[in-house]
Design an enzyme around this catalytic site. Structure first.
Site, mmCIF file in Angstrom:
data_model
loop_
_atom_site.group_PDB
_atom_site.id
_atom_site.type_symbol
_atom_site.label_atom_id
_atom_site.label_comp_id
_atom_site.label_asym_id
_atom_site.label_seq_id
_atom_site.Cartn_x
_atom_site.Cartn_y
_atom_site.Cartn_z
ATOM 1 N N HIS A 142 -136.695 -62.360 -44.026
ATOM 2 C CA HIS A 142 -137.537 -61.594 -44.656
ATOM 3 C C HIS A 142 -138.921 -62.277 -45.099
ATOM 4 O O HIS A 142 -140.040 -61.758 -45.570
ATOM 5 C CB HIS A 142 -136.709 -61.473 -45.987
ATOM 6 C CG HIS A 142 -136.702 -62.350 -47.206
ATOM 7 N ND1 HIS A 142 -135.549 -63.104 -47.261
ATOM 8 C CD2 HIS A 142 -137.615 -62.644 -48.051
ATOM 9 C CE1 HIS A 142 -135.696 -63.978 -48.216
ATOM 10 N NE2 HIS A 142 -136.866 -63.688 -48.846
ATOM 11 N N ASP B 220 -130.707 -63.180 -42.325
ATOM 12 C CA ASP B 220 -131.845 -63.460 -42.930
ATOM 13 C C ASP B 220 -132.305 -64.889 -42.575
ATOM 14 O O ASP B 220 -132.790 -65.581 -43.449
ATOM 15 C CB ASP B 220 -131.598 -63.360 -44.404
ATOM 16 C CG ASP B 220 -133.027 -63.446 -45.209
ATOM 17 O OD1 ASP B 220 -134.098 -63.098 -44.562
ATOM 18 O OD2 ASP B 220 -132.882 -63.516 -46.411
ATOM 19 N N SER C 265 -138.253 -68.892 -50.573
ATOM 20 C CA SER C 265 -137.585 -68.284 -49.500
ATOM 21 C C SER C 265 -137.916 -68.816 -48.190
ATOM 22 O O SER C 265 -139.060 -69.122 -47.856
ATOM 23 C CB SER C 265 -138.089 -66.716 -49.484
ATOM 24 O OG SER C 265 -137.304 -66.090 -50.497
#
Lengths: 618, 367
Positions: A78, A109, A194
């Protein structure tokens, strides 16, 4: 005096206690300093490899971590989804490097990117990979990254906290971004973290931070963050390095918890797809799953945890129980997404009782001014070939490396004439009679004459029977799968010669690196192994398609020797499995002296290959 | 040789010193990067995952509890989860049982449940009476928090463990929506985000796993309007009304008497309905659907007068909540007890003024 006898020691004890108390209240300088030094040491060790990932123009970004000296780095899917395939990556040295997308795993992911040094040949600092199965709840952990993209000099923010849980399962958001078997942390992670690394206290990479549980408090640290375990990523590493679009596994069966009389959950098959490999291996409705890849099955979460860490197409040992009888089989896992979808995060997919939203970098707040730079010089390194390959450039790199290493085991490129391989065979599928140990067999592969024309042909001859296949002429499945019960050994022998002699030129439809997969060469004795897992050899895979044949070739990751291959005509059928072993070297070429063939649930035959004759090119 | 007290004492010095050194040495070596895996495993065995009513209006249908007897008595928060007869727990070994509510004490915000299976025995449990004898933890102390927040764990999966520090031990001044929380005595305030959905009924322990308190609900601070993380100390004692008399009840007696089946439930508190506290503001007539909360008059000597409110002030915010109408203002007042201080934002002319209004008991009516 009499009082004194008792008072003295009492007084002393009291004094002592007071003294001890006072001492205990002092800062335990040495130990604390030592622990602090240890922490500082770990941080100093990890910081250089932490990546601040930015979109060109800097409007989006996240974090990452370099895992090899040649600049390969992990981040979240992402994150690259937001940055695009050509990104800018800042390291703690303050330098902004160009990077390119290598491979991606949308379901898991994860994305692999590669940073390029400013001067060719320069090495990057990188994080050593740990073993996330050794992580326990209550362990300390260190996270690093670029929360809120606040670092302008690319030096990472480091946070320190506890592992709150291991082997956690977090449902996917839509069809993608599933976090199975992940690590839960109270170590603070925020938007922008992230894709960044999670370390153990040895400074080893144990996970990639990617999401949290949020509720009313908004998309900031809620005390509950999750990292994708590095062991899951290791399963996909071959696929990622080979630039593939990864797909995760499904079993092809629906498994639900049923409660036994002690209130304990047991995992029971409630429905199964007829054309799944699991069904062909014998799994049926009402069977109880006992273990999967050697891990016990007691809850839906555990089941999803095990299943979720595997790539599509892997074979995994599965143990089930039917009426008190346990059986272990090797199941080929199906894909999770019907095809690798191009648009992730679309609605649908499994139910989401608890979808932890993804900490998207950005949100409402504007990002700090962008690190600007010239357009990426790496455009030439990005060659997408969707839907199956994220970046063909890296597949070519990996495939060519694999082929070059394989060629060291023997160069057959000049031997494009007819091959004759003679040997002995045994097993009942070949009608070896009782008392008769073996049967002589000869394989012939090459351009053979039929009438006045020649055809690429594979033949197998034993006493009394000969099977022959014009490999490019026939479309009859039964003919293509000759000899009977082998699943297509003649086709397999033809492809084997094709790979060894012509390599890529022989496979016009597909010839790509297929990542890493486990391979299970059968035991050479009749004694069954304690667990099928014991047979596992980790392999690099080559995937090929030509004419009507699809094949997967398995090369031992340690030396890239060919351990076997499997050939099939359509997706949902059992392939002809060929296992090669007992290599010896003749004329500088390694030749397998033992070939074992399996089709479906039954062994077809074991061949001892004695004489190889290779015709030269005409 | 005769017995010499002095010598004995000196010997004692040596022995005690050695003992102290050993203890201390061991303790400090483990101060920093010691893993809490073993502590977590021990605590987990005494905790249960709770499933009951909820699943609507942002109320989770899951929660946390602890075992307080070997026969499967469970202590948890007295919340919406228990508003059903279909309550289940998962033990740490994965076994699932139905449970029933034995007693609930709103003033302690606790409830005692029992596994509905009389064959259950010899479960590991927390001894509440022992835990309550320990001294209160102090600000600066390290704690571990355990709960099944966010329903992360099911069956035999362990609770989430978090670590933090006690920031303060002080009165709970919080709100749940516009309501006061059921418990508003002294609480440990934590620097760790532990009071997430489903965490209520979980616990905090010291670094060795000794029970210190119970994780609270999801509440916002009345002062800062931010989510707070707190725990009610295991030593907590409240005063409550039983018939005509006031009695003191603490967590340990609640648990003991509930297990024995002889706990006497206190009179329900009538706090949330009724007139609320007194302020002395006379608002303009409530003429239309959403009449703005303009002050018409301030009763001399009333809390409003003391706080400096004036006629024609427009009440815009109370405790950070926008006040669109007289109705909204009265609703908040109705739920606020005497003694509570409210922060008002009022518009006077073109400027906003902050006013702290402390509500009192309503004055006795004459005649």
């Amino acid at each position: 005096m009499r009082f004194n006898r008792f008072l003295m020691p009492t007084c002393s004890a009291a004094l002592l206690l007071t003294a001890w108390w006072a001492w205990a209240q002092q800062p335990p300088a040495d130990a604390v300093l030592k622990a602090e030094a240890e922490r500082v040491g770990v941080i100093q060790k990890i910081v250089p490899a932490v990546v601040a990932v930015f979109a060109p123009g800097g409007k989006n970004g996240g974090s990452g971590v370099v895992i090899s000296k040649d600049g390969y780095a992990l981040t979240n899917f992402h994150v690259v989804q937001a940055t695009g395939p050509l990104m800018k990556c800042g390291l703690a040295d303050g330098v902004l490097y160009d990077a390119v997308l290598v491979g991606e795993d949308k379901v898991g992911d994860v994305a692999l990117i590669r940073l390029y040094p400013k001067k060719e040949g320069q090495d990057f600092p990188f994080a050593p990979l740990g073993d996330s199965d050794l992580v326990r709840e209550g362990d300390w952990s260190v996270a690093a990254g670029n929360p809120f993209l606040l670092a302008r000099d690319f030096r990472p923010t480091v946070t320190f906290g506890l592992v709150s849980g291991v082997h956690r399962y977090q449902y996917p958001a839509g069809s993608f971004l599933e976090y199975p078997d992940c690590i839960q942390i109270d170590t603070s992670i925020n938007p922008g973290n992230s894709g960044g690394p999670l370390y153990n206290m040895k400074g080893e990479l144990i996970g990639i931070n990617g999401r949290g549980s949020f509720d009313k408090r908004g998309r900031v640290n809620s005390g509950v963050g999750y990292a994708i375990s590095i062991n899951q990523i290791k399963n996909f590493m071959g696929h990622l390095r080979a630039g593939l679009e990864c797909d995760h596994a499904s079993l092809g069966a629906r498994v639900t918890t049923q409660t036994d009389k002690y209130g304990l959950g047991q995992m029971t098959v409630t429905s199964i797809l007829d054309d799944s490999d699991a069904a062909r291996r014998g799994l049926d409705i009402d069977d109880e799953l006992v273990s999967f890849d050697g891990r016990p099955m007691g809850s839906v979460n555990q089941y999803f945890n095990v299943l979720g860490v595997f790539p599509r197409g892997w074979r995994v040992p599965l143990e089930y129980r039917r009426k008190e009888v346990r059986k272990e089989v090797l199941v080929r896992l199906m894909g999770k997404t019907a095809q690798v979808l191009l648009d992730p995060l679309q609605p649908g997919g499994p139910p989401q009782p608890q979808p932890g939203p993804i900490p998207k970098p950005g949100g409402k707040k504007p990002f700090p001014p962008a690190p600007q730079g010239p357009p990426s010089p790496l455009t030439k390194f990005f060659q997408p070939k969707q839907p199956t390959v994220a970046n063909m450039y890296f597949n070519n790199l990996e495939r060519d490396r694999l082929l070059a290493a394989f060629k060291k085991h023997g160069d057959f490129s000049a031997l494009t004439g007819t091959w004759t391989i003679a040997g002995d065979a045994r097993y009942k599928a070949l009608a070896v009679k009782p008392g008769q140990e073996t049967k002589a067999v000869t394989f012939t592969v090459g351009e053979l004459k039929d009438g006045d024309k020649t055809y690429p042909t594979a033949q197998m001859a034993t006493e009394g029977s000969t099977w022959s296949l014009k490999v490019l002429e026939s479309t009859d499945q039964a003919v293509l799968k000759q000899p009977p019960s082998s699943g297509g050994l003649l086709s397999a022998m033809y492809l084997y010669q094709l790979l060894l002699t012509k390599g890529q030129q022989g496979f016009e439809d597909e010839f790509i690196h297929g990542g890493y997969e486990p391979f299970y060469p059968p035991a050479k004795t009749d004694k069954a192994p304690a667990s099928l897992k014991d047979l596992r050899v980790d392999c690099e895979v080559l995937r090929t398609r030509t004419a009507q044949y699809q094949a997967k070739w398995y090369f031992d990751r340690r030396d890239l020797r060919l351990l076997g291959f499997e050939v099939r005509l359509t997706d949902n059928e059992d392939p002809c499995e060929v296992y090669l072993s007992d290599y010896d070297t003749v004329d500088g070429r390694e030749l397998p002296r033992r070939m074992q063939v399996i089709h479906g649930n039954a062994p077809y035959g074991v061949f001892h290959l004695k004489g190889f004759r290779f015709g030269e090119a005409k | 040789m005769t017995f010499s007290p002095a010598l004995a004492a000196r010997k004692g010095v040596v022995i005690l010193t050695l003992a102290a050194a050993t203890l201390f040495g061991g303790a400090t070596a483990a101060v920093a990067q010691q893993s809490f895996t073993d502590v977590a495993a021990g605590v987990n065995k005494k905790m249960v995952k709770l499933f009951g009513a909820g699943g609507f209006k942002g109320l989770p249908a899951y929660g946390t509890g602890i075992l307080v007897s070997p026969k499967g008595h469970i202590l948890t928060v007295n919340n919406h989860l228990l508003s059903t007869t279909d309550i289940k727990i998962h033990l740490s070994d994965g076994r699932s049982f139905p449970v029933r509510v034995v007693f609930r004490e709103p003033e302690l915000d606790l409830a005692l449940l029992k596994i509905d299976d009389d064959t259950i025995d010899a479960l590991p449990y927390f001894d509440i009476a022992e835990a309550a004898k320990r001294p209160l933890a102090q600000p600066g102390d390290w704690i571990l928090a355990f709960s099944n927040q966010f329903h992360i764990a099911t069956r035999d999966e362990p609770m989430s463990i978090q670590r933090g520090v006690i920031s303060a031990l002080t009165d709970l001044r919080a709100r749940r929506g516009d309501f006061d929380p059921p418990y508003n005595g002294e609480a440990y305030f934590l620097d760790v985000i532990a009071c997430n959905p489903g965490a209520a009924g979980g616990i905090i322990t010291d670094r060795k796993g000794h029970l210190l308190g119970f994780l609270g609900r999801e509440l916002k601070s009345r002062l800062s309007d931010t989510w707070i993380n707190y725990a009610m100390p295991v030593q907590t004692e409240v005063e409550l009304q039983r018939d005509e008399t006031k009695v003191k009840v603490n967590v340990a007696t609640f648990v003991q008497e509930s297990i024995a089946g002889k706990y006497i439930v206190s009179n329900p508190r009538t706090k949330e309905k009724g007139p609320g506290g007194y302020h002395g503001i006379v608002l303009v007539p409530n003429a239309v659907q959403a009449t703005p909360a303009y002050v018409e008059e301030v009763v001399p000597g009333s809390p409003a007068a003391e706080a400096g409110l004036r006629p024609d002030d427009l009440i815009v915010y109370v405790e950070g909540e926008l006040i669109p109408s007289i109705k909204a203002f009265r609703e908040i007042i109705r739920q606020t007890r005497p003694g509570t201080a409210l922060r008002l934002e009022v518009q006077r002319g073109n400027r906003l003024h902050t006013i702290n209004l402390k509500l009192t008991e309503h004055p006795k009516q004459k005649g």
